[in-house]
Design a protein around this motif. Sequence first.
Motif, PDB file in Angstrom:
ATOM      1  N   ALA A 147     -86.541   8.144 -26.810  1.00 62.99           N
ATOM      2  CA  ALA A 147     -85.985   6.791 -26.827  1.00 62.99           C
ATOM      3  C   ALA A 147     -85.507   6.361 -25.442  1.00 62.99           C
ATOM      4  N   GLY A 148     -85.342   7.314 -24.528  1.00 59.45           N
ATOM      5  CA  GLY A 148     -85.000   6.965 -23.155  1.00 59.45           C
ATOM      6  C   GLY A 148     -86.064   6.114 -22.494  1.00 59.45           C
ATOM      7  N   GLN A 149     -87.303   6.204 -22.984  1.00 56.68           N
ATOM      8  CA  GLN A 149     -88.374   5.368 -22.444  1.00 56.68           C
ATOM      9  C   GLN A 149     -88.050   3.894 -22.582  1.00 56.68           C
ATOM     10  N   ALA A 150     -87.514   3.506 -23.738  1.00 57.51           N
ATOM     11  CA  ALA A 150     -87.188   2.097 -23.954  1.00 57.51           C
ATOM     12  C   ALA A 150     -86.130   1.629 -22.965  1.00 57.51           C
ATOM     13  N   VAL A 151     -85.145   2.482 -22.700  1.00 61.50           N
ATOM     14  CA  VAL A 151     -84.102   2.135 -21.724  1.00 61.50           C
ATOM     15  C   VAL A 151     -84.721   1.949 -20.341  1.00 61.50           C
ATOM     16  N   GLY A 152     -85.641   2.841 -19.968  1.00 58.35           N
ATOM     17  CA  GLY A 152     -86.312   2.716 -18.679  1.00 58.35           C
ATOM     18  C   GLY A 152     -87.127   1.438 -18.573  1.00 58.35           C
ATOM     19  N   ASN A 153     -87.827   1.077 -19.650  1.00 59.10           N
ATOM     20  CA  ASN A 153     -88.605  -0.161 -19.655  1.00 59.10           C
ATOM     21  C   ASN A 153     -87.721  -1.386 -19.457  1.00 59.10           C
ATOM     22  N   ILE A 154     -86.630  -1.442 -20.211  1.00 61.58           N
ATOM     23  CA  ILE A 154     -85.736  -2.600 -20.133  1.00 61.58           C
ATOM     24  C   ILE A 154     -85.104  -2.691 -18.746  1.00 61.58           C
ATOM     25  N   ALA A 155     -84.689  -1.552 -18.204  1.00 60.64           N
ATOM     26  CA  ALA A 155     -84.097  -1.543 -16.862  1.00 60.64           C
ATOM     27  C   ALA A 155     -85.106  -1.994 -15.816  1.00 60.64           C
ATOM     28  N   CYS A 156     -86.375  -1.610 -15.985  1.00 54.02           N
ATOM     29  CA  CYS A 156     -87.415  -2.045 -15.049  1.00 54.02           C
ATOM     30  C   CYS A 156     -87.555  -3.562 -15.069  1.00 54.02           C
ATOM     31  N   GLY A 157     -87.556  -4.148 -16.261  1.00 51.79           N
ATOM     32  CA  GLY A 157     -87.651  -5.600 -16.354  1.00 51.79           C
ATOM     33  C   GLY A 157     -86.486  -6.296 -15.686  1.00 51.79           C
ATOM     34  N   ALA A 158     -85.271  -5.787 -15.914  1.00 46.97           N
ATOM     35  CA  ALA A 158     -84.086  -6.404 -15.318  1.00 46.97           C
ATOM     36  C   ALA A 158     -84.118  -6.301 -13.795  1.00 46.97           C
ATOM     37  N   LEU A 159     -84.433  -5.109 -13.274  1.00 46.70           N
ATOM     38  CA  LEU A 159     -84.476  -4.926 -11.822  1.00 46.70           C
ATOM     39  C   LEU A 159     -85.580  -5.758 -11.180  1.00 46.70           C
ATOM     40  N   SER A 160     -86.725  -5.843 -11.835  1.00 46.50           N
ATOM     41  CA  SER A 160     -87.840  -6.613 -11.280  1.00 46.50           C
ATOM     42  C   SER A 160     -87.466  -8.076 -11.123  1.00 46.50           C
ATOM     43  N   HIS A 161     -86.757  -8.628 -12.099  1.00 46.37           N
ATOM     44  CA  HIS A 161     -86.337 -10.025 -12.005  1.00 46.37           C
ATOM     45  C   HIS A 161     -85.330 -10.226 -10.875  1.00 46.37           C
ATOM     46  N   VAL A 162     -84.454  -9.251 -10.682  1.00 48.47           N
ATOM     47  CA  VAL A 162     -83.407  -9.391  -9.667  1.00 48.47           C
ATOM     48  C   VAL A 162     -83.966  -9.296  -8.257  1.00 48.47           C
ATOM     49  N   ILE A 163     -84.910  -8.363  -8.039  1.00 48.18           N
ATOM     50  CA  ILE A 163     -85.345  -8.088  -6.665  1.00 48.18           C
ATOM     51  C   ILE A 163     -86.774  -8.524  -6.374  1.00 48.18           C
ATOM     52  N   ALA A 164     -87.435  -9.209  -7.325  1.00 51.35           N
ATOM     53  CA  ALA A 164     -88.833  -9.601  -7.111  1.00 51.35           C
ATOM     54  C   ALA A 164     -88.997 -10.474  -5.879  1.00 51.35           C
ATOM     55  N   GLY A 165     -88.050 -11.371  -5.634  1.00 52.66           N
ATOM     56  CA  GLY A 165     -88.175 -12.282  -4.504  1.00 52.66           C
ATOM     57  C   GLY A 165     -87.809 -11.672  -3.167  1.00 52.66           C
ATOM     58  N   ARG A 166     -87.374 -10.424  -3.153  1.00 47.79           N
ATOM     59  CA  ARG A 166     -86.929  -9.796  -1.905  1.00 47.79           C
ATOM     60  C   ARG A 166     -87.999  -8.943  -1.248  1.00 47.79           C
ATOM     61  N   GLY A 167     -89.174  -8.902  -1.839  1.00 48.86           N
ATOM     62  CA  GLY A 167     -90.289  -8.235  -1.185  1.00 48.86           C
ATOM     63  C   GLY A 167     -90.514  -6.811  -1.642  1.00 48.86           C
ATOM     64  N   ALA A 168     -91.677  -6.285  -1.219  1.00 47.06           N
ATOM     65  CA  ALA A 168     -92.089  -4.945  -1.631  1.00 47.06           C
ATOM     66  C   ALA A 168     -91.174  -3.864  -1.078  1.00 47.06           C
ATOM     67  N   THR A 169     -90.617  -4.090   0.116  1.00 49.44           N
ATOM     68  CA  THR A 169     -89.771  -3.062   0.726  1.00 49.44           C
ATOM     69  C   THR A 169     -88.565  -2.739  -0.145  1.00 49.44           C
ATOM     70  N   VAL A 170     -87.918  -3.777  -0.671  1.00 48.11           N
ATOM     71  CA  VAL A 170     -86.739  -3.563  -1.517  1.00 48.11           C
ATOM     72  C   VAL A 170     -87.139  -2.867  -2.816  1.00 48.11           C
ATOM     73  N   MET A 171     -88.284  -3.245  -3.386  1.00 52.76           N
ATOM     74  CA  MET A 171     -88.756  -2.591  -4.612  1.00 52.76           C
ATOM     75  C   MET A 171     -89.013  -1.106  -4.374  1.00 52.76           C
ATOM     76  N   LEU A 172     -89.591  -0.783  -3.227  1.00 53.30           N
ATOM     77  CA  LEU A 172     -89.878   0.620  -2.926  1.00 53.30           C
ATOM     78  C   LEU A 172     -88.597   1.410  -2.682  1.00 53.30           C
ATOM     79  N   ILE A 173     -87.611   0.789  -2.044  1.00 53.58           N
ATOM     80  CA  ILE A 173     -86.324   1.461  -1.848  1.00 53.58           C
ATOM     81  C   ILE A 173     -85.654   1.723  -3.197  1.00 53.58           C
ATOM     82  N   ALA A 174     -85.747   0.750  -4.106  1.00 51.82           N
ATOM     83  CA  ALA A 174     -85.188   0.944  -5.447  1.00 51.82           C
ATOM     84  C   ALA A 174     -85.894   2.088  -6.171  1.00 51.82           C
ATOM     85  N   THR A 175     -87.218   2.167  -6.019  1.00 55.97           N
ATOM     86  CA  THR A 175     -87.974   3.261  -6.635  1.00 55.97           C
ATOM     87  C   THR A 175     -87.544   4.608  -6.062  1.00 55.97           C
ATOM     88  N   ALA A 176     -87.335   4.651  -4.748  1.00 50.96           N
ATOM     89  CA  ALA A 176     -86.870   5.885  -4.108  1.00 50.96           C
ATOM     90  C   ALA A 176     -85.490   6.283  -4.625  1.00 50.96           C
TER      91      ALA A 176
END
Length: 399
Positions: A147-176
């Motif tokens: 069930a942790g998968q669902a939490v990861g999916n939802i968190a991905c959606g929330a983070l993507s909306h927050v940082i989508a406009g800040r470019g690939a660099t910020v997304m990659l730092i978040a992934t790191a």
Amino acid sequence: MNRDSPVSASSLRRQIVIFHVQFALVVLGLLLGRTVRDALYLSRAGVERLPLLYAAVGLIVAVAALAWGRLRRGRTTRASAIQLHALFALTFLGFAWVGPRIGNAAWAALYLWVEILAALSVGQFWNVVNERFEPRTARMAYGRIAAGQAVGNIACGALSHVIAGRGATVMLIATAAVSGASALIYLAVPKTQAARGATGRGQGRLLANQRRLEAGRMRTYAFTLLGVVAVTYLVTSWVDFQFKVIARRSLDERGLTVFFGTFYAVVGVVAFIIQVVIFPRLSRWLGSFRALSLMPGAFLATGLMLPLAVALTQAVSVAAKFAESALRYAVYDPLLQVFWLPLTPEGRIRFQSLASGVVKPLAIAAGGLLLWPLRPDAPDGVDVTSLGWLIAAGAATIL
């Protein structure tokens, strides 16, 4: 919790919570990586060479998994998992720094690296889990952990909306950052295999019997499961390709980032409902084997609809990917872990590593090669009718 269980109820709950959080982080890191990777690649390179990329990536990932298997010899699964996620954290920081300076070559390498992350991190996670749960407790624990998968999916959606406009660099730092957090969470996992308890004379005889069975009947059983994994991921590669074709036709880089993030978030909500509310009742009613057929059943239905309802291609393609994403983590993966339980602990680790690190990427590579002849003259699609029949045939084979 039975009295004769080697693990106390509180210890079992603690391990389930740790692995639930860990799986959420593993999935979050994987989905963030895929979101930024797909947005960058599709907005710049298109989809006309994607089948060949699938083939190349699958072959390279299989080689990387075999190499990692050799490198981790002599290390515990826990230590290997910590080192693996620390490596991913450092490399994603490297992509964040190098990518904007190099451009398309870096994004092509990122595409490959994210798939290596997918093959190794999920397989390594389940190896750690399987070492710490007995078959009796695993059947109950795996559903809660998954069930942790669902939490990861939802968190991905929330983070993507927050940082989508800040470019690939910020997304990659978040992934790191997420990969680094995964490495730290593994430190909370006990070093010893506490869930197994002491190995007495009776348990030693049981393990010896299991090993003898594995040499014959269990080996056939394990290779049958590997065949199911191979055909499943062959079909999912076709579903994934058509989904990306649909997304690429109408969205730019930022739009793709938001779209993929939103898609994964909605999938997470639905998967959580399936995992917590629907699946426990459905599995008791259908049984494990029939429940495992839910995802290929969805593939069969959507595969038949592609050639028979061409006007609905976009909706059917999204529905197929939605079913794959929701059912794979909520139903298919937890059940598949249960089906590995008849093997000895050593056999489970060996065959699961083979499934996730070699069989899965080679199946995706084969899927890419089979897609290549279906390319139309237009640069953004395939012969939908032929693709639908392929998906339906693959799903029928699994069933």
